[in-house]
Structure formats: structure tokens, C-alpha cells
Design an enzyme around this catalytic site. Structure first.
Site, PDB file in Angstrom:
ATOM      1  CB  VAL A 101      -0.986   0.043   1.193  1.00 50.01           C
ATOM      2  CG1 VAL A 101      -2.050  -1.025   1.063  1.00 50.01           C
ATOM      3  CG2 VAL A 101      -0.270  -0.115   2.514  1.00 50.01           C
ATOM      4  CB  CYS A 102       0.676   4.321  -2.014  1.00 52.74           C
ATOM      5  SG  CYS A 102       1.384   5.974  -2.050  1.00 52.74           S
TER       6      CYS A 102
END
Lengths: 119, 142
Positions: free
Chosen positions: A77-78
Site C-alpha cells: 500500500v502506498c
């Protein structure tokens, strides 16, 4: 084939994450390799372990985690998108890790195809 | 957070990336987060086509002032994208080629011309753009 997947929407409001999950599962069953799934925009909400859908509904957060565990899929996940949306280590579901956008570019370089799901 | 970082060997790999901006600058976060992705990608020195089409052309229109709606004006950051493109052109040690493109039909349908934009752009018709799209290895949209 080596595949990279980008998920651009959170669970439930959009079907994108469901479709991405079904695609990843089908691809693996066919013998393809899913190198990494990168969650961006509201897609980072797929990693929220506090998600608690009704018991007769699918639980995407768990499904992704199981896919990671069973097939060694790297779920990223960013970090910038996550911080905005309150996704932090203490609520990060099993199987996910938080990292930078460079991980998306990297899988784009490494994979034979990179497929986007979402708006 | 798991501490196992998966790394892929991408040394020597060069690809064509397209970043497709299709949405208005405000109203949804897509424009802002595509911009962040474009800027990060610069570190990888890859070829990039940064495209503005549909309502995405509004992202680079001059004179944004979203203060009344409490939104952050991120449009000056497009200047950084332009700077990266120019640096790549001028620096012989940088092999990457960046293009900044506006789709002609989208621009004209909104009564805009290249004078309205805060950065220099190349204007391509939809047929030329689709030909360019076919040449890409990776397309990221928002």
C-alpha cells in the site's frame, strides 16, 4: 506471465478490488505469477484490518491477505496515500506492507504486464 | 508491518510509461495523486508520456484558486514536471524522454488553447494519441 496489479479503489463502494482479486486468483490458477499488487488512491483502504463486513458478505481485506499467504503475492500500500487516509502500521491487515510509489514503478518495469483496476 | 521487502531486478530495463490524466483537478483526488506518481517515477529515469485529456485538461489551466473551497492548489507542481522534462532534454547523461501531451479534441471541446496552460504542451489528436498509447509498456490512469 509475470503480472503486476494496481488497485485504485477501496473495498465495497467500487467493485474494482473484487475484480482485481478475482483476476489475480484466476491468473495464479492458470499458472501465471502475480509479482505484486499495489494499492493506490482509496485502494489503500483494502489494507484496513478494522474492516468488518457483515458475516454473509465477502471480506476483501482477509481475502487479499489469504492470497498473499498462500501464493506469496507481495501486497503493497502506498505510504503517502495511506497516511492521508489513516492507514498505519497498527491497523495494517496481515499480508500487507506499506511502502513508496517507487514500488509501483518497479513492478511496472519487472512485470510482463501491469493491469489497473478502478476508475 | 512486515519487514520483508520484495525487490525485483530491474537494472538496465527501460520502458515507456504513460500517465493518463482524465479527471478535473478538484472534486476527486485522482489528479493530485497521479501527479505524485509522475514525480516519483522521475527517479527511475524512464520514458514518460504525461497526457491530459477529457476534464483532465483543466488540471493545467492557468489561475487556479481553490482556496474558497478549502482545497490545496497543487497546480504549481506541474511546473516541476515541465522542469524534469526539460532537464532530461538538456542533460546528455539522462536518457529518458518525457512528453507532455494534451488531447486536441478535449482541449477544443472546452474552448481552451495552449495559451491557457501553465506549462508548454504538445497537442495530439485522438488518433495520434491512440497510436502513441499503443507504443506504451505501462499505462497508469487517474
Amino acid at each position: 506471465m509475470k503480472l503486476g496489479i494496481m488497485v485504485n479503489e477501496g473495498p465495497f463502494t467500487h467493485q474494482a478490488s473484487d475484480t482485481a482479486y478475482q483476476f489475480a486468483k484466476a491468473a495464479i490458477e492458470k499458472g501465471h505469477q502475480v509479482m505484486r499488487v499495489f494499492f493506490y488512491y482509496d485502494g489503500v483502504n483494502n489494507a484496513n484490518k478494522l474492516s468488518e463486513p457483515q458475516s454473509d458478505d465477502r471480506n476483501l481485506v482477509k481475502l487479499w491477505g489469504e492470497l498473499a499467504k498462500e501464493h506469496g503475492v507481495d501486497l503493497v500500500v502506498c505510504v503517502a496515500a495511506s497516511l492521508r487516509r489513516g492507514i498505519k502500521d497498527d491497523i495494517l491487515a496481515d499480508g500487507f506492507r506499506i511502502s513508496g510509489l517507487g514500488q509501483l514503478i518497479e513492478v511496472g518495469l519487472a512485470a510482463d504486464r501491469t493491469i489497473t483496476f478502478g476508475d | 508491518m512486515e519487514d520483508t521487502e520484495t525487490m525485483f531486478d530491474t537494472e538496465g530495463v527501460t520502458k515507456n510509461f504513460m500517465f493518463l490524466n482524465r479527471k478535473a483537478p478538484y472534486g476527486t483526488i485522482y489528479a493530485q495523486e497521479v501527479l505524485e506518481l509522475v514525480l516519483i517515477s522521475a527517479a527511475f529515469e524512464q520514458n514518460a508520456a504525461i497526457v491530459f485529456m477529457d476534464d483532465g485538461v483543466y488540471q493545467i489551466v492557468k489561475g487556479h484558486d481553490p482556496s474558497v473551497s478549502g482545497m490545496k492548489n497543487f497546480s504549481p507542481t506541474y511546473k516541476v514536471v515541465e522542469m524534469e522534462k526539460e532537464d532530461a532534454e538538456e542533460d546528455e547523461d539522462i536518457d529518458m524522454v518525457w512528453k507532455i501531451i494534451v488531447e486536441k479534441e478535449s482541449m477544443e471541446a472546452r474552448g481552451l488553447s495552449t495559451d491557457d496552460f501553465i506549462i508548454n504542451v504538445e497537442v495530439l489528436g485522438s488518433q495520434e494519441l491512440s497510436a502513441l498509447m499503443a507504443e506504451q509498456d505501462v499505462v497508469f490512469g487517474g
